[in-house]
Design a protein around this motif. Sequence first.
Motif, mmCIF file in Angstrom:
data_model
loop_
_atom_site.group_PDB
_atom_site.id
_atom_site.type_symbol
_atom_site.label_atom_id
_atom_site.label_comp_id
_atom_site.label_asym_id
_atom_site.label_seq_id
_atom_site.Cartn_x
_atom_site.Cartn_y
_atom_site.Cartn_z
ATOM 1 N N UNK A 58 0.893 -1.111 -0.027
ATOM 2 C CA UNK A 58 -0.080 -0.073 0.023
ATOM 3 C C UNK A 58 0.764 1.257 0.079
ATOM 4 N N UNK A 59 0.785 2.059 -1.070
ATOM 5 C CA UNK A 59 1.710 3.013 -1.198
ATOM 6 C C UNK A 59 0.833 4.491 -1.048
ATOM 7 N N UNK A 60 1.545 5.422 -0.278
ATOM 8 C CA UNK A 60 0.978 6.684 0.035
ATOM 9 C C UNK A 60 2.292 7.587 -0.551
ATOM 10 N N UNK A 61 1.751 8.424 -1.624
ATOM 11 C CA UNK A 61 3.091 9.165 -2.223
ATOM 12 C C UNK A 61 4.163 8.519 -2.517
ATOM 13 N N UNK A 62 4.015 7.263 -3.150
ATOM 14 C CA UNK A 62 5.128 6.333 -3.502
ATOM 15 C C UNK A 62 5.845 5.537 -2.466
ATOM 16 N N UNK A 63 5.446 5.685 -1.338
ATOM 17 C CA UNK A 63 6.214 5.199 -0.308
ATOM 18 C C UNK A 63 5.195 4.138 0.431
ATOM 19 N N UNK A 64 5.771 2.722 0.622
ATOM 20 C CA UNK A 64 5.229 1.861 1.468
ATOM 21 C C UNK A 64 4.792 2.404 2.908
ATOM 22 N N UNK A 65 3.307 2.114 3.309
ATOM 23 C CA UNK A 65 2.872 2.736 4.457
ATOM 24 C C UNK A 65 3.676 2.268 5.683
ATOM 25 N N UNK A 66 4.124 0.740 5.436
ATOM 26 C CA UNK A 66 4.998 0.162 6.373
ATOM 27 C C UNK A 66 6.358 0.936 6.567
ATOM 28 N N UNK A 67 6.589 1.957 5.637
ATOM 29 C CA UNK A 67 7.951 2.555 6.245
ATOM 30 C C UNK A 67 7.651 3.982 6.380
ATOM 31 N N UNK A 68 6.644 4.285 6.572
ATOM 32 C CA UNK A 68 6.215 5.710 6.953
ATOM 33 C C UNK A 68 5.811 5.672 8.647
ATOM 34 N N UNK A 69 6.594 6.309 9.357
ATOM 35 C CA UNK A 69 6.278 6.365 10.801
ATOM 36 C C UNK A 69 4.543 6.514 10.990
ATOM 37 N N UNK A 70 4.101 5.764 12.109
ATOM 38 C CA UNK A 70 2.612 5.708 12.297
ATOM 39 C C UNK A 70 2.330 7.235 12.645
ATOM 40 N N UNK A 71 3.026 7.987 13.555
ATOM 41 C CA UNK A 71 2.671 9.544 13.583
ATOM 42 C C UNK A 71 2.430 10.056 12.554
ATOM 43 N N UNK A 72 3.177 9.994 11.560
ATOM 44 C CA UNK A 72 3.248 10.778 10.309
ATOM 45 C C UNK A 72 2.142 10.359 9.187
ATOM 46 N N UNK A 73 1.795 8.937 9.415
ATOM 47 C CA UNK A 73 0.742 8.354 8.610
ATOM 48 C C UNK A 73 -0.506 8.832 9.112
ATOM 49 N N UNK A 74 -0.635 8.976 10.674
ATOM 50 C CA UNK A 74 -1.914 9.177 11.296
ATOM 51 C C UNK A 74 -1.933 10.819 11.113
ATOM 52 N N UNK A 75 -1.340 11.619 10.938
ATOM 53 C CA UNK A 75 -1.527 12.990 10.760
ATOM 54 C C UNK A 75 -1.624 13.271 9.345
#
Length: 218
Positions: free
Chosen positions: A26-43
């Motif tokens: 699952x990519x957000x902005x081309x980045x795998x959500x697993x590689x996005x800090x949970x706080x950043x993803x929540x925001x």
Amino acid sequence: VGPSGSGKTTLANLITRFFDADSGEVLVGGVNVKNIAKEDLTNAVSYVFQDSKLITGSIFDNIRLAKPDADLDEVMSALEKAQCMDIIEKFDSGVDTVIGSNGVYLSGGEAQRIAIARAILKNAPIVILDEATAFADPDNEVKIQKALNELSKSKTVIMIAHRLSTVQNANCIYVFKDGRLIEQGESGELCKQNGVFATMLENYLTSVKWKVAKEELK
């Protein structure tokens, strides 16, 4: 869109990492959500459920959950954009009105508008709407739809809906069945395919024309 149990909410939950996919990405902005800090993803994501929950506390506190340092002007602006001023004005304490235990109670549609105001204040770039108008009465549905239009401005919006009228103008409609994506495209394109979406839309349009007839007793 798709039948109940087809996987729509599951897909949305993968975006927010309420749980993770067993395979694929699952990519957000081309980045795998697993590689996005949970706080950043929540925001980055605002989520409006079909039955949004409010905390026991003031309306002001409920709105400011999305942005704890927000001032009164910011909260009032979010409430106005979410079509909530009629709610505020009917209580003597206004935004300081306590809701929940030992306080006042809001209807489902009113609570939903408060939840949307919270999301407007958060101002996240991605908005997920999971059956956000499902339990609203006609009057509240009109106001909720206006509030959602305000919330969705300049955002990436993922909308899960049973009422197909709410998704007909979407840039792309994804049709799910039995956990699989089976069709995608704009409304006009899908109707021309005479597939699952075309059948769903035909059934929906037929159902909204139904009328309850009064049978005279003899």
